[in-house]
Scaffold this motif. Sequence first.
Motif, PDB file in Angstrom:
ATOM      1  N   ALA A 198      12.794  59.761   7.920  1.00 39.36           N
ATOM      2  CA  ALA A 198      11.372  60.574   8.812  1.00 39.36           C
ATOM      3  C   ALA A 198      11.026  59.363   9.812  1.00 39.36           C
ATOM      4  CB  ALA A 198      10.201  60.256   7.926  1.00 39.36           C
ATOM      5  N   ALA A 199      12.685  59.113  10.673  1.00 35.40           N
ATOM      6  CA  ALA A 199      12.423  58.797  11.921  1.00 35.40           C
ATOM      7  C   ALA A 199      12.204  59.925  12.943  1.00 35.40           C
ATOM      8  CB  ALA A 199      13.281  57.252  11.974  1.00 35.40           C
ATOM      9  N   ASN A 238      10.316  56.130  10.278  1.00 35.69           N
ATOM     10  CA  ASN A 238       8.441  56.639  10.894  1.00 35.69           C
ATOM     11  C   ASN A 238       8.785  55.582  11.789  1.00 35.69           C
ATOM     12  OD1 ASN A 238       7.677  57.792   8.864  1.00 35.69           O
ATOM     13  ND2 ASN A 238       6.643  55.577   7.625  1.00 35.69           N
ATOM     14  N   ARG A 239       9.965  55.078  12.592  1.00 38.12           N
ATOM     15  CA  ARG A 239      10.149  54.653  14.147  1.00 38.12           C
ATOM     16  C   ARG A 239      11.366  55.431  14.770  1.00 38.12           C
ATOM     17  NH1 ARG A 239       9.931  48.261  13.078  1.00 38.12           N
ATOM     18  NH2 ARG A 239       8.083  47.687  11.688  1.00 38.12           N
TER      19      ARG A 239
END
Length: 373
Positions: A150-151, A128-129
């Motif tokens: 999910a970056a 997520n980053r």
Amino acid sequence: MPAPTIGVWVPTLPHLLRYNERVKIDGQEADDQLLVQGFEQVERARLQGSEISLTYFEAGTLCGLWCLANAELDLVVLEVGLGGRLDAVNIVDADVAIVTTIAQDHANFLGTDLAQIGREKAGIFRANRPAVLGSQTLPSSVAECAQVLAAPTFSLGQQFTHQAMAGEAFQWRWQGLHPDGSSVVINELPDPGLPIDNAATALQSLVLAGLELEESRVQVALSSVQLPGRLQWIGPWCLDVGHNPHAAEYVVRHLPSPPEDGRQWGLIGMLNDKDIDGVIQALAARISDWVCVSLSGERGCQASELSQRIIAQGGRVHFSADSPQAGVDWLANVLTPNDRVLATGSFFTVAALLARPLPTGAASLDGDGNEIR
């Protein structure tokens, strides 16, 4: 708005002249006292409880991180060394992770499969980053790793771009995205003296890190970029630490032709775990006259091996030396005023040359004779 204070850790091996080069705080190299304090803190922690064994890189990385953590900084830039996934720097969970290019390097550890190398490099991504992809030719494995985490992915040529602007002097336009998806454009950017892809990637990464980019400040910053050992001219000598085909191709594109009747020499020293044939092939587009030099250590490639590889590709090797210094000494006796020399292939090669005076035999090409661009 005041300019942000920035700290930088660059785990270059070797440093060119001083270990201090590896840690910069607000543009200044860390002084000896700060580094000594950092290593003392690392050693004290290492010996607490059960003694912990640290490699050279691990100890240096911890010292660098301690120095940066104890400075009042708005932003820290950490270069990741070997591979990425297993590198000591990867203990840090970065707010923004960047992969620039993928090429064969450290083959003894990473192998020659570019897809696997891409997965190793992508090991610095965090869930997520933002993940910034700074090349349009990366193996698909890099983007796949970001997708699994999910970056949010920001890719050159898609989420951010650069284009040349019309005009007599070279200028370019950068367009990128804020974290919320809104667009940002900066015009009339100067040639930074480094790959525009890399400069565009840096701008996108800074925006994602939360910095507000002011056009005038970006223009000034890019016009004053200095990278020692990257197309660095000292008289007729061009020093470049490039050691993979991608870097060699960039050098070839930006290496000016010598004056009329002058020869473009190549002095090359490399490590065994690099794509030696690929580098030679790229450089051969501009260099036909070579001096090969041996590098010491178990990873050092012998000059005789380099010579054989160059000859196999149709090049002329005039001399094989047992060290970069010996190669310089030989060239000092044969250079003409119009000759130019590209010294390249490794940080070790360039570091050895920066540590000694270089024979000139000709006036400097540009600037005051030691131009770093």
